[in-house]
Design an enzyme around this catalytic site. Structure first.
Site, mmCIF file in Angstrom:
data_model
loop_
_atom_site.group_PDB
_atom_site.id
_atom_site.type_symbol
_atom_site.label_atom_id
_atom_site.label_comp_id
_atom_site.label_asym_id
_atom_site.label_seq_id
_atom_site.Cartn_x
_atom_site.Cartn_y
_atom_site.Cartn_z
ATOM 1 N N ARG A 77 2.573 -1.691 -12.637
ATOM 2 C CA ARG A 77 1.044 -1.549 -12.801
ATOM 3 C C ARG A 77 0.570 -0.414 -12.765
ATOM 4 O O ARG A 77 0.389 -0.302 -10.685
ATOM 5 C CB ARG A 77 0.773 -2.914 -12.742
ATOM 6 C CG ARG A 77 -0.553 -2.813 -12.207
ATOM 7 C CD ARG A 77 -1.321 -3.423 -11.496
ATOM 8 N NE ARG A 77 -2.358 -3.961 -11.861
ATOM 9 C CZ ARG A 77 -4.037 -4.328 -11.024
ATOM 10 N NH1 ARG A 77 -2.480 -5.010 -9.858
ATOM 11 N NH2 ARG A 77 -4.681 -4.727 -11.036
ATOM 12 N N GLU A 90 -8.379 -9.223 5.047
ATOM 13 C CA GLU A 90 -8.444 -8.834 3.298
ATOM 14 C C GLU A 90 -8.064 -7.726 3.838
ATOM 15 O O GLU A 90 -7.974 -6.370 4.286
ATOM 16 C CB GLU A 90 -9.731 -8.579 3.708
ATOM 17 C CG GLU A 90 -9.746 -8.023 2.060
ATOM 18 C CD GLU A 90 -11.731 -8.209 1.359
ATOM 19 O OE1 GLU A 90 -12.095 -8.514 2.238
ATOM 20 O OE2 GLU A 90 -11.936 -6.983 0.360
ATOM 21 N N ARG A 113 -13.372 3.994 -5.828
ATOM 22 C CA ARG A 113 -12.566 4.266 -6.855
ATOM 23 C C ARG A 113 -13.956 3.931 -8.069
ATOM 24 O O ARG A 113 -15.384 3.877 -7.592
ATOM 25 C CB ARG A 113 -12.021 2.296 -7.065
ATOM 26 C CG ARG A 113 -10.288 2.725 -6.770
ATOM 27 C CD ARG A 113 -9.011 2.184 -6.704
ATOM 28 N NE ARG A 113 -8.971 1.971 -8.356
ATOM 29 C CZ ARG A 113 -7.915 0.403 -8.892
ATOM 30 N NH1 ARG A 113 -7.416 -0.083 -7.004
ATOM 31 N NH2 ARG A 113 -7.722 0.106 -10.046
ATOM 32 N N ALA A 142 -8.632 -8.553 -8.382
ATOM 33 C CA ALA A 142 -9.864 -8.489 -8.850
ATOM 34 C C ALA A 142 -10.765 -9.644 -8.720
ATOM 35 O O ALA A 142 -12.287 -9.408 -8.696
ATOM 36 C CB ALA A 142 -9.219 -8.556 -10.480
ATOM 37 N N ASN A 170 -4.651 -10.504 0.062
ATOM 38 C CA ASN A 170 -5.584 -9.742 -1.125
ATOM 39 C C ASN A 170 -5.510 -10.130 -2.519
ATOM 40 O O ASN A 170 -5.201 -10.690 -3.408
ATOM 41 C CB ASN A 170 -4.434 -8.055 -1.772
ATOM 42 C CG ASN A 170 -4.758 -7.228 -2.925
ATOM 43 O OD1 ASN A 170 -5.343 -7.592 -3.082
ATOM 44 N ND2 ASN A 170 -3.891 -6.278 -2.760
ATOM 45 N N PRO A 192 -4.394 -11.857 -8.647
ATOM 46 C CA PRO A 192 -3.877 -11.949 -10.344
ATOM 47 C C PRO A 192 -3.154 -9.873 -10.972
ATOM 48 O O PRO A 192 -3.986 -9.179 -9.670
ATOM 49 C CB PRO A 192 -4.941 -11.738 -11.067
ATOM 50 C CG PRO A 192 -6.771 -12.175 -10.140
ATOM 51 C CD PRO A 192 -5.623 -12.648 -8.643
ATOM 52 N N ASN A 193 -2.379 -10.451 -11.413
ATOM 53 C CA ASN A 193 -1.961 -9.081 -11.988
ATOM 54 C C ASN A 193 -0.733 -8.184 -10.475
ATOM 55 O O ASN A 193 -0.374 -7.065 -10.896
ATOM 56 C CB ASN A 193 -2.997 -7.640 -12.214
ATOM 57 C CG ASN A 193 -3.603 -8.390 -13.194
ATOM 58 O OD1 ASN A 193 -3.279 -9.388 -14.221
ATOM 59 N ND2 ASN A 193 -5.233 -8.304 -13.757
ATOM 60 N N TYR A 208 -1.067 1.961 -8.290
ATOM 61 C CA TYR A 208 -0.424 1.468 -6.655
ATOM 62 C C TYR A 208 0.482 1.672 -6.321
ATOM 63 O O TYR A 208 1.232 1.216 -5.459
ATOM 64 C CB TYR A 208 -0.441 -0.799 -7.240
ATOM 65 C CG TYR A 208 -1.885 -0.639 -7.914
ATOM 66 C CD1 TYR A 208 -2.640 -0.913 -6.572
ATOM 67 C CD2 TYR A 208 -2.300 -0.616 -9.344
ATOM 68 C CE1 TYR A 208 -4.043 -1.233 -7.540
ATOM 69 C CE2 TYR A 208 -3.628 -1.397 -9.546
ATOM 70 C CZ TYR A 208 -4.245 -0.910 -8.410
ATOM 71 O OH TYR A 208 -5.846 -2.269 -8.800
ATOM 72 N N HIS A 210 -5.828 -4.660 0.490
ATOM 73 C CA HIS A 210 -5.783 -3.568 -0.293
ATOM 74 C C HIS A 210 -5.151 -2.638 -0.511
ATOM 75 O O HIS A 210 -4.852 -2.043 -0.081
ATOM 76 C CB HIS A 210 -7.305 -3.214 -1.467
ATOM 77 C CG HIS A 210 -8.355 -4.445 -1.725
ATOM 78 N ND1 HIS A 210 -8.257 -5.675 -2.352
ATOM 79 C CD2 HIS A 210 -9.371 -4.986 -0.459
ATOM 80 C CE1 HIS A 210 -9.584 -6.218 -2.104
ATOM 81 N NE2 HIS A 210 -9.849 -6.072 -1.428
HETATM 82 C C1 DQA Z 1 -6.613 -4.464 -5.470
HETATM 83 C C2 DQA Z 1 -8.087 -3.448 -6.269
HETATM 84 C C3 DQA Z 1 -8.845 -4.410 -7.101
HETATM 85 O O1 DQA Z 1 -9.713 -3.916 -7.350
HETATM 86 C C4 DQA Z 1 -7.266 -5.126 -8.220
HETATM 87 O O2 DQA Z 1 -8.398 -5.446 -9.042
HETATM 88 C C5 DQA Z 1 -6.435 -5.365 -7.694
HETATM 89 C C6 DQA Z 1 -5.730 -4.569 -6.589
HETATM 90 C C7 DQA Z 1 -6.006 -3.561 -4.375
HETATM 91 O O3 DQA Z 1 -4.858 -4.453 -4.076
HETATM 92 O O4 DQA Z 1 -6.447 -2.284 -4.177
HETATM 93 O O5 DQA Z 1 -5.881 -6.216 -9.030
HETATM 94 O O6 DQA Z 1 -6.593 -5.187 -4.987
#
Ligand code: DQA
Length: 144
Positions: free
Chosen positions: A18, A99, A108, A78, A75, A10-11, A23, A101
């Site tokens: 964003r 995995e 964080r 959240a 990835n 998501p997002n 990011y 990120h």
């Molecule tokens: C994320 C880190 C997560 O905590 C966050 O909710 C994201 C992006 C990252 O790529 O740094 O949506 O996965």
């Protein structure tokens, strides 16, 4: 050619606008194109997807067996920190999982320090922005 499923949660469709201070300014399309360019000389092909819905991500993970994928790069956004359903799906399909990120989740908020995905992952790459996806692809290259 080995096929790798790259899943984004998501997002991540909002990358580019964003929280650029966290990011960066690359879009998800930029990351997709980086993955495609990186995969080709490595002898890999990628199926790059994004969803804002937990169930869609679970269903996509189920596809790896029938789809003959050699691995998953995920990835989960959240959902990383909340989703037992995604963890269970990754454990069920038994393909190697990396995995990724973009941000360094350990620098964080504390709620980002725990990852359900990590329990199913061969390794975790975080904090290197889009480069993390390229590094993850390299881990699927067979040596020797
Ligand atoms: C994320 C880190 C997560 O905590 C966050 O909710 C994201 C992006 C990252 O790529 O740094 O949506 O996965």
């Amino acid at each position: 050619m080995a096929r790798i499923l790259i899943l984004n949660g998501p997002n991540l469709n909002l990358l580019g606008t964003r929280e650029p201070e966290v990011y960066g300014t690359e879009t998800l399309a930029d990351i997709q194109s980086l993955c495609e360019k990186t995969a080709q000389p490595l002898g890999l092909t990628v199926d790059f997807r994004q969803s804002n819905h937990e169930g869609d991500i679970v269903s996509a993970i189920h596809e790896v067996v029938k789809g003959g994928f050699a691995g998953i790069i995920i990835n989960a956004g959240a959902y990383t920190h909340t989703s037992v359903a995604i963890l269970d799906a990754l454990l069920a399909v038994k393909v190697p999982v990396v995995e990724v990120h973009l941000s360094n989740i350990f620098r964080r908020e504390e709620f980002r320090h725990h990852s359900f995905v990590s329990t199913a992952a061969r390794g975790v790459i975080c904090g290197f922005g889009s480069q993390g996806y390229a590094l993850a692809l390299q881990t699927f290259v067979k040596k020797g």
